[in-house]
Design a protein around this motif. Sequence first.
Motif, PDB file in Angstrom:
ATOM      1  N   ASP A 149       0.809  -1.216   0.000  1.00 32.23           N
ATOM      2  CA  ASP A 149       0.000   0.000   0.000  1.00 32.23           C
ATOM      3  C   ASP A 149       0.846   1.271   0.000  1.00 32.23           C
ATOM      4  O   ASP A 149       0.320   2.375   0.148  1.00 32.23           O
ATOM      5  CB  ASP A 149      -0.949   0.005   1.201  1.00 32.23           C
ATOM      6  N   ASP A 191      -5.137   1.796 -11.007  1.00 30.71           N
ATOM      7  CA  ASP A 191      -6.488   1.787 -10.476  1.00 30.71           C
ATOM      8  C   ASP A 191      -6.466   1.097  -9.118  1.00 30.71           C
ATOM      9  O   ASP A 191      -5.418   0.697  -8.618  1.00 30.71           O
ATOM     10  CB  ASP A 191      -7.449   1.096 -11.443  1.00 30.71           C
ATOM     11  N   ASP A 192      -7.626   0.946  -8.518  1.00 25.82           N
ATOM     12  CA  ASP A 192      -7.689   0.364  -7.175  1.00 25.82           C
ATOM     13  C   ASP A 192      -7.191  -1.083  -7.130  1.00 25.82           C
ATOM     14  O   ASP A 192      -6.726  -1.556  -6.097  1.00 25.82           O
ATOM     15  CB  ASP A 192      -9.122   0.426  -6.635  1.00 25.82           C
ATOM     16  N   SER A 193      -7.291  -1.773  -8.248  1.00 25.01           N
ATOM     17  CA  SER A 193      -6.853  -3.175  -8.268  1.00 25.01           C
ATOM     18  C   SER A 193      -5.332  -3.297  -8.202  1.00 25.01           C
ATOM     19  O   SER A 193      -4.801  -4.314  -7.771  1.00 25.01           O
ATOM     20  CB  SER A 193      -7.358  -3.875  -9.536  1.00 25.01           C
ATOM     21  N   TYR A 225      -6.356   8.722  -9.650  1.00 25.37           N
ATOM     22  CA  TYR A 225      -5.716   7.415  -9.594  1.00 25.37           C
ATOM     23  C   TYR A 225      -4.694   7.372  -8.456  1.00 25.37           C
ATOM     24  O   TYR A 225      -4.180   8.399  -8.018  1.00 25.37           O
ATOM     25  CB  TYR A 225      -5.012   7.104 -10.917  1.00 25.37           C
ATOM     26  N   ARG A 226      -4.370   6.168  -8.027  1.00 30.15           N
ATOM     27  CA  ARG A 226      -3.413   5.968  -6.935  1.00 30.15           C
ATOM     28  C   ARG A 226      -1.990   6.021  -7.479  1.00 30.15           C
ATOM     29  O   ARG A 226      -1.670   5.347  -8.451  1.00 30.15           O
ATOM     30  CB  ARG A 226      -3.680   4.607  -6.278  1.00 30.15           C
TER      31      ARG A 226
END
Length: 235
Positions: A149, A191-193, A225-226
């Motif tokens: 993360d 993306d979140d994935s 986006y992350r």
Amino acid sequence: MENKLLIINANTVFEKKDDKYFGYKSRFGDIVIGGVYSYRFVVHYAKTNQDVVIIPGDANTVTTPVCTTLEERLWKPGAQAKACRDEIIEQAKADIEKLANKYGYYYAYGRNTKAEFIVNCEKRTVVTILRWLAEGQIVAKGIAKAAPDDCYNVHIGRAIALRRALGLAVPDEYLNAPRPTEVRVGDFISDDSGVNKALVIEDDSWPPFSGGAVIYLKDARKYCYRIIDDSREER
């Protein structure tokens, strides 16, 4: 009484002595009681956890959960957090140069060694290998790996891996650098994935010939986006 209740009800408590912060209490078990922590670590910790209290050297003058004193705010807004991360990255770059001698070698285990940095952006790791100058024999290794993360940064990774190979302590700020708060050109986002990732490019530029997915800066900022890699280093 109010201050005592604040300490009792807090999840984590640090006590400030001079320019250092000592672990005082933690319900999460993620703080070493009596352990020494840097200002940047406490800043990051206070931003990402609830009910954090700092005692500024006097238990009778406990401050609010995000302040070291009434005048000095510990909470850092996004713009300041970005500047803080940039500062840590520059510190990591300088650290690597500072640890070397004028010939670019690192003194370790009684002799000069040369360092080899192995960067694997896919695995989000950096490995430092130290070799004797003459024989080329491997004498030590250091490894840095970004948490799933966390945002990977090769410069911070090199500094961590080098220090571990040299047997030196790793500064808290390298291990707990705040996440980037603003997408910039050269970042990799996902993306979140975490499966689909793309390189952020200038809004008016052409995609590079090297291939791979790209996204314009305005779109990356629009869709939030992350950020998974802010090394901004050519690959």
